[in-house]
Design an enzyme around this catalytic site. Sequence first.
Site, PDB file in Angstrom:
ATOM      1  N   VAL A  89      -3.314   4.588 -10.073  1.00  0.00           N
ATOM      2  CA  VAL A  89      -3.086   5.742  -9.190  1.00  0.00           C
ATOM      3  C   VAL A  89      -1.999   6.666  -9.748  1.00  0.00           C
ATOM      4  CG1 VAL A  89      -1.444   4.704  -7.550  1.00  0.00           C
ATOM      5  CG2 VAL A  89      -3.046   6.405  -6.758  1.00  0.00           C
TER       6      VAL A  89
ATOM      7  N   ASP B 217      -0.661  -6.030 -12.398  1.00  0.00           N
ATOM      8  CA  ASP B 217       0.406  -5.264 -13.059  1.00  0.00           C
ATOM      9  C   ASP B 217       0.565  -5.664 -14.528  1.00  0.00           C
ATOM     10  OD1 ASP B 217       1.053  -3.795 -10.825  1.00  0.00           O
ATOM     11  OD2 ASP B 217       2.431  -5.324 -10.067  1.00  0.00           O
TER      12      ASP B 217
ATOM     13  N   LYS C 126       5.050   7.181  -6.643  1.00  0.00           N
ATOM     14  CA  LYS C 126       3.694   7.489  -7.089  1.00  0.00           C
ATOM     15  C   LYS C 126       3.228   8.849  -6.576  1.00  0.00           C
ATOM     16  CE  LYS C 126       2.686   2.597  -7.414  1.00  0.00           C
ATOM     17  NZ  LYS C 126       1.709   1.707  -8.008  1.00  0.00           N
TER      18      LYS C 126
ATOM     19  N   ASN D 245      -6.209 -11.893  -8.625  1.00  0.00           N
ATOM     20  CA  ASN D 245      -5.497 -12.082  -7.358  1.00  0.00           C
ATOM     21  C   ASN D 245      -6.506 -12.274  -6.228  1.00  0.00           C
ATOM     22  OD1 ASN D 245      -6.148  -9.406  -6.142  1.00  0.00           O
ATOM     23  ND2 ASN D 245      -5.062  -8.702  -7.961  1.00  0.00           N
TER      24      ASN D 245
ATOM     25  N   PRO E 142      -2.046  -0.238 -17.207  1.00  0.00           N
ATOM     26  CA  PRO E 142      -1.835   1.135 -16.717  1.00  0.00           C
ATOM     27  C   PRO E 142      -1.791   1.159 -15.197  1.00  0.00           C
ATOM     28  CG  PRO E 142      -4.050   0.877 -17.624  1.00  0.00           C
ATOM     29  CD  PRO E 142      -3.337  -0.412 -17.873  1.00  0.00           C
ATOM     30  N   ASP E 143      -0.964   2.015 -14.633  1.00  0.00           N
ATOM     31  CA  ASP E 143      -0.948   2.193 -13.179  1.00  0.00           C
ATOM     32  C   ASP E 143      -2.047   3.202 -12.842  1.00  0.00           C
ATOM     33  OD1 ASP E 143      -0.406   3.205 -10.543  1.00  0.00           O
ATOM     34  OD2 ASP E 143       1.515   2.152 -10.672  1.00  0.00           O
TER      35      ASP E 143
ATOM     36  N   LYS F 217     -12.929 -19.096 -26.874  1.00  0.00           N
ATOM     37  CA  LYS F 217     -12.225 -19.885 -25.867  1.00  0.00           C
ATOM     38  C   LYS F 217     -11.106 -20.671 -26.550  1.00  0.00           C
ATOM     39  CE  LYS F 217     -12.804 -23.534 -22.528  1.00  0.00           C
ATOM     40  NZ  LYS F 217     -13.504 -24.763 -22.265  1.00  0.00           N
TER      41      LYS F 217
ATOM     42  N   LYS G  96       7.227   3.315  -2.967  1.00  0.00           N
ATOM     43  CA  LYS G  96       5.984   3.581  -3.703  1.00  0.00           C
ATOM     44  C   LYS G  96       5.416   4.957  -3.363  1.00  0.00           C
ATOM     45  CE  LYS G  96       5.119  -1.258  -4.131  1.00  0.00           C
ATOM     46  NZ  LYS G  96       4.400  -2.471  -3.794  1.00  0.00           N
TER      47      LYS G  96
HETATM   48  N1  CTP Z   1      -1.808   0.541  -8.155  1.00  0.00           N
HETATM   49  C1  CTP Z   1      -2.548   1.061  -9.187  1.00  0.00           C
HETATM   50  N2  CTP Z   1      -2.462   0.545 -10.439  1.00  0.00           N
HETATM   51  C2  CTP Z   1      -1.602  -0.464 -10.724  1.00  0.00           C
HETATM   52  C3  CTP Z   1      -0.821  -1.004  -9.672  1.00  0.00           C
HETATM   53  C4  CTP Z   1      -0.956  -0.482  -8.401  1.00  0.00           C
HETATM   54  O1  CTP Z   1      -3.331   1.995  -8.926  1.00  0.00           O
HETATM   55  N3  CTP Z   1      -1.523  -0.958 -11.966  1.00  0.00           N
HETATM   56  C5  CTP Z   1      -1.930   1.143  -6.814  1.00  0.00           C
HETATM   57  C6  CTP Z   1      -2.543   0.216  -5.785  1.00  0.00           C
HETATM   58  O2  CTP Z   1      -3.959   0.378  -5.701  1.00  0.00           O
HETATM   59  C7  CTP Z   1      -1.838   0.646  -4.510  1.00  0.00           C
HETATM   60  C8  CTP Z   1      -0.474   1.133  -4.989  1.00  0.00           C
HETATM   61  O3  CTP Z   1      -0.638   1.441  -6.368  1.00  0.00           O
HETATM   62  O4  CTP Z   1      -2.481   1.740  -3.904  1.00  0.00           O
HETATM   63  C9  CTP Z   1       0.622   0.137  -4.826  1.00  0.00           C
HETATM   64  O5  CTP Z   1       0.246  -1.078  -5.434  1.00  0.00           O
HETATM   65  P1  CTP Z   1       1.278  -2.272  -5.606  1.00  0.00           P
HETATM   66  O6  CTP Z   1       0.654  -3.336  -6.432  1.00  0.00           O
HETATM   67  O7  CTP Z   1       1.797  -2.640  -4.256  1.00  0.00           O
HETATM   68  O8  CTP Z   1       2.432  -1.497  -6.377  1.00  0.00           O
HETATM   69  P2  CTP Z   1       3.138  -1.710  -7.732  1.00  0.00           P
HETATM   70  O9  CTP Z   1       3.394  -0.357  -8.284  1.00  0.00           O
HETATM   71  O10 CTP Z   1       2.385  -2.656  -8.583  1.00  0.00           O
HETATM   72  O11 CTP Z   1       4.518  -2.330  -7.245  1.00  0.00           O
HETATM   73  P3  CTP Z   1       5.055  -3.848  -7.163  1.00  0.00           P
HETATM   74  O12 CTP Z   1       4.123  -4.703  -7.949  1.00  0.00           O
HETATM   75  O13 CTP Z   1       6.414  -3.734  -7.729  1.00  0.00           O
HETATM   76  O14 CTP Z   1       5.091  -4.193  -5.705  1.00  0.00           O
END
Ligand code: CTP
Length: 408
Positions: free
Chosen positions: A307, A278, A340, A209, A304-305, A288, A336
Amino acid sequence: MRLDGKTVLLGVTGGIAAYKSPEVVRALRQAGARVRVVLTRSAQEFVTPLALQTVAGEPVAAELFDLTQESEIGHIDLADNVDVILIAPATANVVAKAAVGMADDLLTTVLLATRAPVVVAPAMNVHMYENALVQENLAKLGTHGWQIVQPDSGALACGYEGPGRLPDAAVLVDAVAAAVAPKDLVQETVLVTAGPTREYLDPVRFLSNRSSGKMGFAIARAAAARGARVVLVAGPCSLPDPRAVETIRVDSAEDMAATVGREGRRATVVIAAAAVADYRPATRETQKSAKKKGASRLALEETPDVVATAVARKPGRIVVGFAAETSDVEERARGKLDRKALDLIVANDVTAEGAGFDVDTNVVTLIDASGSEALPLLSKDDVADAILDRVARLRAKRPESAPGRKNR
Ligand code: CTP
């Protein structure tokens, strides 16, 4: 970092890097500082008072025993009425004189008479810099509370390679800002995530991104300046490692989650500024992949998320997240914050002018359980300080439970 309302005395001494001093003056003024300049006699062989006077916008001082100058810019006035002194470049000679308390010219006299913090940026030939006497003198200044900015390594004007180059003006500005910043985070270990992640399809292609990492890096620098121990976990971006910050470079969301899981254990504050992908390709080819005929579909799986999963919720740990949105900013950010279990979320509309990716400014709203505060258009450095002001306030509300405090 900003220096609004601060007066900086720049001492320029006689090394070849003195030719860069007008650039240092400009950078300090751009950061909001008033800059007063003192030139030593030998510095005038490399840069003229007129050049510095033009960029500083006020007279520069050069001689101690010049009667006109002394009545206009007295040495005690210079020593008393500045917030911080930066010597850049600092020669081996001025370092030695300062280390023994000599006062044989205007700059060294001011250095003895001042109570302002002093930042020294030595720049010289590598063999001089590495000379044990120079190192002893610098160490001695360090023990007296002077802040030493390590020189950069690289090709030197004398033809040698090695440490001895004057760092970029931006690094010097940060060091000066750190010297005058409030030290309200000395008890904290702050972990910051920054930048994008890369999710590979094969060895040469990835999903990513537009995040530049600038916001997270600004937070890391500001937290270090305010006295915190800082670990910065950064996805791929082109920014240099900030000084006084432990920077760990990572690639994918999984990498970031593993690193944060490991490094985050000692963190008392976590600030998640990274734009973590995500989704990632469900399979990663080892070679390749070649073009196939016709349309193709890409299978994705969740990452994995970082945070939400890697940051354990401990009593006293403060966790700050970001929400970069394009619509329903506050509502989505609040979702969020709750989902979170964050203490604070920094929301921004990335489509707003001056906000979002790859710019040096941001327009954010700080949201927590008690309400929301919309900030005006600010530099990312100022946004960083506003976030850290909130962190300091949150900490003041729960001082006893800060993890790691007793072991530091
Ligand atoms: N974040 C994270 N790990 C992920 C996605 C997000 O740690 N895989 C953290 C980001 O660093 C930020 C917060 O979560 O501090 C929100 O990130 P965002 O991308 O806006 O949230 P998402 O949970 O991905 O929600 P969406 O994509 O539905 O907007």
